[in-house]
Design a protein around this motif. Structure first.
Motif, mmCIF file in Angstrom:
data_model
loop_
_atom_site.group_PDB
_atom_site.id
_atom_site.type_symbol
_atom_site.label_atom_id
_atom_site.label_comp_id
_atom_site.label_asym_id
_atom_site.label_seq_id
_atom_site.Cartn_x
_atom_site.Cartn_y
_atom_site.Cartn_z
ATOM 1 N N SER A 126 0.750 -0.903 -0.410
ATOM 2 C CA SER A 126 -0.158 0.111 0.276
ATOM 3 C C SER A 126 1.218 1.369 -0.319
ATOM 4 O O SER A 126 2.049 1.266 0.501
ATOM 5 C CB SER A 126 -1.142 -0.039 1.682
ATOM 6 O OG SER A 126 -1.496 1.285 1.281
ATOM 7 N N SER A 127 0.291 1.757 -1.036
ATOM 8 C CA SER A 127 1.571 3.253 -0.964
ATOM 9 C C SER A 127 1.137 4.353 0.589
ATOM 10 O O SER A 127 2.298 5.204 1.112
ATOM 11 C CB SER A 127 1.058 4.136 -1.950
ATOM 12 O OG SER A 127 -0.717 4.278 -2.149
ATOM 13 N N GLY A 128 -0.184 3.649 0.904
ATOM 14 C CA GLY A 128 -0.384 4.990 2.456
ATOM 15 C C GLY A 128 0.449 4.323 3.765
ATOM 16 O O GLY A 128 0.127 4.498 4.890
ATOM 17 N N ALA A 129 1.154 3.414 3.366
ATOM 18 C CA ALA A 129 1.686 2.647 5.088
ATOM 19 C C ALA A 129 3.020 3.694 4.891
ATOM 20 O O ALA A 129 3.572 3.763 4.348
ATOM 21 C CB ALA A 129 2.942 0.670 4.077
ATOM 22 N N ILE A 130 2.592 2.598 7.212
ATOM 23 C CA ILE A 130 4.152 3.707 7.686
ATOM 24 C C ILE A 130 4.787 2.090 7.683
ATOM 25 O O ILE A 130 4.671 1.477 8.144
ATOM 26 C CB ILE A 130 3.248 4.351 8.639
ATOM 27 C CG1 ILE A 130 2.391 5.218 7.879
ATOM 28 C CG2 ILE A 130 4.317 5.097 9.864
ATOM 29 C CD1 ILE A 130 1.610 6.051 9.087
ATOM 30 N N ASP A 131 6.029 2.675 7.526
ATOM 31 C CA ASP A 131 7.262 1.865 7.964
ATOM 32 C C ASP A 131 8.055 2.290 9.729
ATOM 33 O O ASP A 131 7.912 3.677 9.834
ATOM 34 C CB ASP A 131 8.198 2.026 7.107
ATOM 35 C CG ASP A 131 8.123 1.539 6.113
ATOM 36 O OD1 ASP A 131 7.433 0.191 5.783
ATOM 37 O OD2 ASP A 131 8.739 0.999 4.883
ATOM 38 N N THR A 132 8.198 2.015 10.666
ATOM 39 C CA THR A 132 8.593 1.924 12.383
ATOM 40 C C THR A 132 9.691 1.633 12.674
ATOM 41 O O THR A 132 9.770 -0.312 12.755
ATOM 42 C CB THR A 132 7.175 1.979 12.785
ATOM 43 O OG1 THR A 132 6.011 2.618 12.765
ATOM 44 C CG2 THR A 132 7.744 2.616 14.404
ATOM 45 N N ASP A 133 11.157 1.659 12.137
ATOM 46 C CA ASP A 133 11.733 1.264 13.151
ATOM 47 C C ASP A 133 11.615 0.637 14.618
ATOM 48 O O ASP A 133 10.824 1.681 15.983
ATOM 49 C CB ASP A 133 12.646 2.357 13.085
ATOM 50 C CG ASP A 133 14.056 1.842 12.058
ATOM 51 O OD1 ASP A 133 13.897 1.187 10.816
ATOM 52 O OD2 ASP A 133 14.629 2.764 12.362
ATOM 53 N N LEU A 134 12.054 0.159 14.864
ATOM 54 C CA LEU A 134 11.793 -1.198 16.052
ATOM 55 C C LEU A 134 12.831 -1.621 16.639
ATOM 56 O O LEU A 134 12.974 -1.787 18.668
ATOM 57 C CB LEU A 134 11.269 -2.926 16.031
ATOM 58 C CG LEU A 134 9.306 -2.078 15.088
ATOM 59 C CD1 LEU A 134 8.961 -3.925 14.851
ATOM 60 C CD2 LEU A 134 8.143 -1.637 15.546
ATOM 61 N N GLY A 135 14.025 -0.732 16.480
ATOM 62 C CA GLY A 135 15.432 -1.477 16.953
ATOM 63 C C GLY A 135 16.493 -2.539 16.169
ATOM 64 O O GLY A 135 15.826 -2.977 15.186
ATOM 65 N N PHE A 149 18.848 -4.014 11.625
ATOM 66 C CA PHE A 149 16.704 -3.652 12.445
ATOM 67 C C PHE A 149 16.152 -4.372 11.936
ATOM 68 O O PHE A 149 15.483 -5.096 10.979
ATOM 69 C CB PHE A 149 16.821 -1.929 11.921
ATOM 70 C CG PHE A 149 18.263 -1.187 12.138
ATOM 71 C CD1 PHE A 149 18.650 -0.781 13.634
ATOM 72 C CD2 PHE A 149 19.057 -1.661 11.545
ATOM 73 C CE1 PHE A 149 19.447 -0.226 14.060
ATOM 74 C CE2 PHE A 149 19.937 -0.362 11.480
ATOM 75 C CZ PHE A 149 20.477 0.235 12.747
ATOM 76 N N LEU A 150 14.567 -4.546 13.187
ATOM 77 C CA LEU A 150 13.217 -5.124 12.827
ATOM 78 C C LEU A 150 13.079 -3.524 12.829
ATOM 79 O O LEU A 150 13.394 -2.131 13.260
ATOM 80 C CB LEU A 150 13.241 -5.408 14.554
ATOM 81 C CG LEU A 150 13.594 -6.816 14.557
ATOM 82 C CD1 LEU A 150 12.678 -7.303 15.612
ATOM 83 C CD2 LEU A 150 13.623 -8.073 13.593
ATOM 84 N N LEU A 151 11.614 -3.648 11.590
ATOM 85 C CA LEU A 151 10.496 -2.771 11.188
ATOM 86 C C LEU A 151 9.856 -2.883 10.609
ATOM 87 O O LEU A 151 9.574 -4.150 10.038
ATOM 88 C CB LEU A 151 11.382 -2.249 10.158
ATOM 89 C CG LEU A 151 11.117 -0.964 8.534
ATOM 90 C CD1 LEU A 151 11.402 -0.002 8.241
ATOM 91 C CD2 LEU A 151 9.910 -1.358 7.661
ATOM 92 N N GLU A 152 8.492 -2.520 11.278
ATOM 93 C CA GLU A 152 7.046 -2.854 10.792
ATOM 94 C C GLU A 152 6.575 -1.819 10.020
ATOM 95 O O GLU A 152 6.453 -0.427 10.348
ATOM 96 C CB GLU A 152 6.420 -2.451 12.858
ATOM 97 C CG GLU A 152 4.997 -2.917 12.770
ATOM 98 C CD GLU A 152 3.919 -2.455 13.335
ATOM 99 O OE1 GLU A 152 3.131 -3.601 14.139
ATOM 100 O OE2 GLU A 152 3.683 -1.074 13.597
#
Length: 301
Positions: free
Chosen positions: A69-78, A89-92
């Protein structure tokens, strides 16, 4: 002598702080906004999936869990793992408008100052050929992907190896995308009493004999598939293979070499066999690297 006339202004005009900037303006013309960067906050970013060229995305058919999805968000988890040339890294990634779309991936990021000078680079790159005509076309077109290929980055080498191995059906993490020096790939996990954890390296586990025997069969099949394709991992060991339950998964592939084109291709293959067989012997399995090497050579020619 002439004098500049002194204009008189309304008192309230001389004190603009006392007035609202929208005073006297029709409300239908007034709006407020926040920048996307401010909205997401530190450690979060918009997915760049839609901005990437086809060769920078994982092969099709893609697993159902891949979020496009073009509206998805990536969040760094560490951070998950540190290395000489790259950190993992883990990324959600999640589309906030689609319930249950969140997926955690591994993000391997090569260091900007090191990714072009991988240790022992000359030994691995010697004899390396451009096997993908699509890479050659990208170079000629000078596309974004072509520019990355031309740069000779080790991130590109690992990305190409991951794609190739996945297409060959080898047990490697699914490669999701590459963007600059960052590769997003499948996070290989195990379920430990209901808790999802990163799969341990083979060097860290002491499985039952039945599992060890299964690992060896998987290793033989994987190496045979590689040599049939004219490839050698080049740095295979119990430290860059994962024990995902009963499944063996091969990781760390930037140094994959051509079995015949590289003058040391055979040496690398024998070393891979020796590194892995040493671990299997330490777990009670009677295996010999020379026997395995000979068996693989029968597949290669």
């Amino acid at each position: 002598m002439s004098h500049t006339p002194h204009h008189q202004f309304p008192e309230d005009f001389l004190r603009p702080d006392d007035r609202s900037p929208t005073e006297g303006i029709d409300e239908s013309f007034v709006f407020s906004y926040d920048t996307y960067a401010d909205e997401l906050g530190e450690g979060r970013r918009w997915s760049r999936w839609e901005d990437l060229e086809a060769l920078m995305k994982g092969p099709e058919p893609r697993p159902d869990w891949v979020v496009t999805s073009s509206g998805a968000i990536d969040t760094d988890l560490g951070i998950l793992k540190t290395g000489k040339e790259a950190n993992v890294f883990l990324l959600e990634r999640e589309d906030p408008h689609v319930s249950g779309s969140d997926v955690v991936m591994a993000a391997k990021r090569y260091r900007d100052t090191d990714h072009r000078t991988f240790h022992r680079a000359a030994a691995y790159t010697e004899g390396r050929s451009m096997k993908r005509s699509r890479d050659e076309r990208a170079l000629k077109r000078k596309s974004t992907w072509g520019k990355q290929v031309a740069a000779g980055e080790w991130a590109i080498s690992e990305w190409n190896a991951l794609r190739r191995c996945w297409e060959l059906g080898l047990p490697v993490p699914y490669p999701v995308q590459i963007d600059g020096t960052e590769i997003l790939m499948e996070w290989i996990t195990v379920d430990v009493d209901g808790v999802i954890e990163t799969a341990p390296r083979v060097a860290q586990v002491r499985p039952e004999r039945e599992v060890v025997e299964g690992y060896y069969e998987q290793l033989r099949d994987a190496l045979a598939t590689l040599v049939q394709a004219g490839l050698v991992h080049g740095d295979l060991s119990p430290y860059n293979t994962l024990a995902a339950g009963d499944r063996l998964v091969v990781i760390d592939l930037p140094q994959v070499v051509d079995l015949v084109g590289n003058p040391r291709g055979m040496d690398f293959l024998l070393r891979d066999c020796a590194n892995m067989c040493a671990w299997f012997r330490s777990r009670g399995l009677e295996v010999d690297e020379h026997d395995l090497f000979g068996e693989l050579m029968a597949h290669a020619f």
